[in-house]
Write a protein that holds these residues in place. Structure first.
Motif, PDB file in Angstrom:
ATOM      1  N   ILE A 267      57.112  50.442  26.049  1.00  0.00           N
ATOM      2  CA  ILE A 267      58.413  50.992  25.704  1.00  0.00           C
ATOM      3  C   ILE A 267      59.394  49.829  25.646  1.00  0.00           C
ATOM      4  CG2 ILE A 267      60.262  52.535  26.418  1.00  0.00           C
ATOM      5  CD1 ILE A 267      58.184  54.237  27.826  1.00  0.00           C
TER       6      ILE A 267
ATOM      7  N   SER B 181      55.029  59.906  21.075  1.00  0.00           N
ATOM      8  CA  SER B 181      54.832  58.457  21.172  1.00  0.00           C
ATOM      9  C   SER B 181      56.190  57.769  21.149  1.00  0.00           C
ATOM     10  CB  SER B 181      53.980  57.976  19.995  1.00  0.00           C
ATOM     11  OG  SER B 181      54.686  58.134  18.783  1.00  0.00           O
ATOM     12  N   CYS B 182      56.181  56.485  21.448  1.00  0.00           N
ATOM     13  CA  CYS B 182      57.433  55.718  21.361  1.00  0.00           C
ATOM     14  C   CYS B 182      57.984  55.732  19.935  1.00  0.00           C
ATOM     15  CB  CYS B 182      57.192  54.279  21.822  1.00  0.00           C
ATOM     16  SG  CYS B 182      56.980  54.137  23.608  1.00  0.00           S
TER      17      CYS B 182
ATOM     18  N   VAL C 281      65.268  55.755  24.304  1.00  0.00           N
ATOM     19  CA  VAL C 281      64.335  56.728  24.868  1.00  0.00           C
ATOM     20  C   VAL C 281      65.025  57.527  25.966  1.00  0.00           C
ATOM     21  CG1 VAL C 281      62.180  57.010  26.142  1.00  0.00           C
ATOM     22  CG2 VAL C 281      62.312  55.368  24.250  1.00  0.00           C
TER      23      VAL C 281
ATOM     24  N   GLU D 151      51.552  53.138  25.818  1.00  0.00           N
ATOM     25  CA  GLU D 151      52.282  52.367  24.815  1.00  0.00           C
ATOM     26  C   GLU D 151      53.468  51.672  25.474  1.00  0.00           C
ATOM     27  OE1 GLU D 151      53.448  54.735  21.546  1.00  0.00           O
ATOM     28  OE2 GLU D 151      51.416  55.366  21.034  1.00  0.00           O
TER      29      GLU D 151
ATOM     30  N   HIS E  77      58.682  52.579  34.723  1.00  0.00           N
ATOM     31  CA  HIS E  77      58.843  53.721  33.828  1.00  0.00           C
ATOM     32  C   HIS E  77      59.341  54.941  34.593  1.00  0.00           C
ATOM     33  CE1 HIS E  77      57.261  51.420  30.715  1.00  0.00           C
ATOM     34  NE2 HIS E  77      56.036  51.947  30.566  1.00  0.00           N
TER      35      HIS E  77
ATOM     36  N   TYR F  49      64.412  51.107  26.032  1.00  0.00           N
ATOM     37  CA  TYR F  49      64.612  52.091  27.085  1.00  0.00           C
ATOM     38  C   TYR F  49      65.879  52.912  26.851  1.00  0.00           C
ATOM     39  CZ  TYR F  49      60.913  50.714  30.330  1.00  0.00           C
ATOM     40  OH  TYR F  49      59.707  50.514  30.934  1.00  0.00           O
TER      41      TYR F  49
ATOM     42  N   ILE G 298      55.232  61.561  27.500  1.00  0.00           N
ATOM     43  CA  ILE G 298      55.420  60.240  26.900  1.00  0.00           C
ATOM     44  C   ILE G 298      54.201  59.408  27.225  1.00  0.00           C
ATOM     45  CG2 ILE G 298      56.861  58.175  26.857  1.00  0.00           C
ATOM     46  CD1 ILE G 298      59.211  59.956  27.688  1.00  0.00           C
TER      47      ILE G 298
END
Length: 786
Positions: A668, A632-633, A674, A666, A702, A671, A662
């Motif tokens: 994000i 998850s984030c 991640v 959810e 994304h 960025y 990912i």
């Protein structure tokens, strides 16, 4: 207000009881301590008296022992002087005729006898006229450095006063008794030193006086002898000659001025007058006077003097600081203090037990029922009042962003805000009482509670909440020139529920708290508790599952299940998606939908992720299958978790078989962080997949910003491929888009062979779902789609 007056009356009455109880306890404790102190004092005084007498006897024994040592030294000096007198008498008998004596022989004899007297400094023989010739003759030997020197004495000594006085004093005794004359300390010119001389009379065979035999003793040697006497660290000793001259160990003291004042104080007392009188004449082994004692005070410090005559007619004494005599009593006082402390401790423990019981009442009277900041009744008082509530409503008011207010302005400002808000609400309730006695309570932290008696309709309660909200919004609180505006959230619960049923008074507070939390979650200014919302059941459900989840983590019942992923082109199982399951006490798996939402609320989600990573890496370590893990984030923004994953990948060669999914559902927000993790794991050989693509958060950005390798098409589209043309069109577009970007696709929730064929026809690369295989604890590597 009436209820406030009633509360004050109750508090005043209970405070009076409190004071009476405390006064009684204080008197009992004081009486006990007084009795204990009296007994201890009597015991200590008796013991101190006995110890003081014992100490006095010890000092007396020490004094007597040192007096005997001094007398023994004096006796030895007299013996040496007697030996010298016998030498002089013998010499006269050997040379009775005038002109026949040998001065050389006498000189050698004097040297020898002085060598035999190590403590003596000089020896002298004085012959009066007619003893060794017509004229008087005298010769002396004395120590000079390490040698013994001799010379003759001036022949006029018989005319000197001292000679005549000594000769007269000694001639009066019986010829058979040897008497001795001790001089005072005086300066001897020929040896440049202070001495004390001891004289004995020489007699002829028929008892006629021949002259004097004299031995000299240096004063500093006598001081050294006296200085060896030590009773306590601060004690001193002294020796007074018959002219009251002081030969004392104080001459060696470091503090010369203080020592001089002590010497002057001792000599000023004329101690000889307090003892049996002497004339400087001594007979060997004559008894000394009994020890005397007196007090001396110098420079504010008291000394005890112990003194007595020596057999030589001098006064020997010891001075001991009174505080050092009393110091022997210190251990006794310490022991007594320990006994008192022990008994006092027992008393304090017993008193504490009683006071603890009283403290329960005091806590209810004051601390338990009154808030010290605002003076309002507090939460404990509210709980007591709610027990007797039959018909009422309770408003729970919470200050929004109070933590930020405290952090920015400080806690003093926070206290100031709460105090002024409480005062303002108190005035508001008095103005809007409408015949009811509403009560204001201070709750923990930044909350206040308002109790409203009676039954009220929902419309009336709504109106009260709106009025109260408007009142608080108009308040302006000044803090150091800054105007602070307040915003609050409120939750209300009433014993009369919207459906007409009744709520127990004891449940008003938790129900109002639930309503307050719901208002904050839904971003409403206020909310009235309604069982229809089933918030209480939701809280209960969360508590149950939170407890189950913690136990499962501790017992290792959080395990991975593996769903096979088929290569659509070859029909072979090449990958597995790792899905978390909780195993219940009966050994049955539980869907993550039951516990993952709770895990996120109670911050256990990260531990579940760690558990999955550890078990999955271990499971696929000994095979060649690819496997995917969901992140998850929240996981991607956890630097500790990300570092742990990278360390695991660096320790083995599994990176090329690991796919991180990912969750696209959810949002994000970061960025950069991640993407940093993605770049690191891809550099090691891992691949990145976007999960649930096609849901509400679908964002083609994304795919570009995260540099993904694989798109997992959400099951909400795949399930409807054979019934919904729009779903088919969207799926076809995703597959084409992915192909042009060089990304692989995975179809989720492939539940039937028909759907599988459509997925295959669309050009999807991989598929998973009930048609291929459900998640299981074992790896499903062979399937039959027919």
């Amino acid at each position: 207000m009436p209820w406030m007056y009633l509360f004050k009356i109750r508090a005043s009455g209970m405070l009076s009881i409190q004071r009476s109880i405390m006064l009684t306890l204080s008197l009992l404790v004081a009486l006990f301590i007084l009795g204990m102190w009296l007994m201890s004092s009597l015991n200590l005084n008796f013991a101190q008296g006995a110890m003081a007498d014992l100490r006095q006897r010890q000092i007396a024994d020490t004094f007597s022992a040192n007096l005997d040592r001094i007398n023994a030294h004096h006796h030895q000096m007299e013996q040496n002087t007697e030996d010298l007198a016998r030498l002089g008498e013998l010499y006269q008998r050997l040379y009775p005729s005038p002109g026949r004596f040998s001065a050389v022989q006498l000189r050698l004899s004097l040297k020898q006898i002085l060598a035999d007297f190590p403590d003596a400094y000089g020896s002298t023989l004085l012959y009066q006229p007619g003893a060794l010739g017509q004229a008087a003759f005298g010769m002396r030997a004395y120590r000079e450095s390490d040698e013994i020197s001799t010379d003759t004495v001036d022949a006029d000594f018989p005319s000197r006063d001292w000679y005549g006085r000594i000769l007269q004093d000694l001639s009066g005794a019986e010829p058979t008794i040897r008497r001795y004359h001790w001089t005072s300390a005086y300066y001897q010119t020929h040896i440049d030193n202070v001495v004390v001389s001891l004289s004995a009379l020489m007699r002829s065979g028929d008892g006629q006086p021949l002259g004097l035999a004299v031995t000299d003793w240096r004063a500093d040697e006598i001081v050294s002898l006296v200085g060896r006497v030590k009773v306590t660290p601060g004690s001193f000793s002294f020796l007074l000659d018959n002219q009251n001259r002081n030969l004392s160990s104080l001459a060696l003291a470091e503090n010369v001025q203080h020592a001089q004042r002590l010497i002057e104080a001792i000599t000023s007392r004329q101690l000889q007058t307090l003892l049996s009188p002497t004339d400087g004449i001594s007979m060997s082994l004559q008894p000394a006077s009994p020890m005397q004692q007196l007090e001396l005070r110098v420079d504010g410090e008291a000394y005890a003097l112990f003194f007595s005559n020596t057999q030589a007619g001098m006064v020997f004494g010891i001075g001991v600081p009174q505080k050092e005599i009393d110091a022997v009593l210190a251990p006794m006082r310490t022991s007594n203090l320990r006994i008192v402390a022990l008994i006092g401790s027992i008393l304090l423990i017993l008193s504490a037990m009683i006071l603890y019981m009283v403290a329960i009442t005091l806590r209810q009277l004051r601390t338990l029922y009154t808030d010290p900041l605002t003076g309002l009744p507090n939460r404990e008082r509210l709980l007591v009042d709610l027990r007797d509530t039959r018909a009422a409503s309770l408003i729970l008011l919470n200050i929004d962003d109070f933590k930020e207010l405290n952090d920015f302005y400080g806690h003093q400002c926070g206290d100031h805000v709460i105090r002024l808000l409480a005062q303002a609400l108190q005035r508001y309730l008095e103005l809007h009482a409408k015949g009811t006695s509403s009560r204001l309570y201070r709750m923990p932290a930044d909350e206040l509670a308002i109790w409203i008696p009676g039954d009220h309709s929902a419309a009336e309660l709504q109106a009260r909440l709106s009025s109260l909200m408007a009142f608080v919004g108009e308040l302006g609180i000044d803090w150091e020139g800054q105007n602070i505006s307040l915003h609050v959230s409120m939750g209300l619960a009433s014993t009369r529920l919207p459906d007409g049923s009744q709520l127990a008074g004891e449940l008003l507070l938790p129900s109002a708290n639930i309503a307050l939390k719901q208002a904050r979650l839904t971003q409403n200014s206020y909310l009235i508790y309604d069982p229809v919302h089933r918030a209480r059941e939701s809280y209960e459900h969360n508590l149950i599952w939170a407890n189950k989840l913690r136990i499962a983590l501790n017992e290792g019942r959080i395990v991975p299940f593996f769903q096979p992923i088929i290569d659509v082109h070859t029909g072979r199982i090449l990958k597995f998606e790792c899905l978390v399951r909780m195993i219940d006490e009966a050994g049955q798996p539980i869907s993550p939908a039951q516990f993952l939402p709770v895990a996120k609320k109670i911050r256990l989600y990260r531990y579940i992720t760690r558990c999955m990573i550890e078990q999955c890496f271990a499971r696929f370590a000994d095979n060649q299958y690819e496997f995917s893990l969901n992140l998850s984030c929240e996981d991607l923004l956890d630097p500790e978790l990300c570092s742990d994953i990278i360390r695991r990948l660096q320790r083995n060669d599994m990176a090329s078989r690991v796919i991180f999914e990912i969750l696209e559902s959810e949002g994000i927000e970061n960025y950069q962080q991640v993407r940093l993790f993605i770049d690191k794991v891809k550099a090691l050989g891992c691949r990145i997949a976007i999960d649930d693509f096609g849901t509400g958060y679908s964002n083609f950005e994304h795919l570009l910003r995260l540099n993904v390798d694989m798109i997992k098409i959400d099951g909400s589209l795949i399930r409807q491929l054979d019934t919904d043309a729009d779903a088919l069109t969207l799926t076809r577009g995703i597959v084409r888009f992915a192909g042009e970007l060089g990304m692989q696709t995975v179809a989720e929730f492939v539940h039937s062979p028909a759907i599988y064929e459509q997925v295959k026809a669309l050009g999807v690369d991989y598929a998973q779902g009930a048609c291929i295989g459900m998640p299981s604890a074992a790896l499903i590597t062979e399937i039959n789609l027919r």
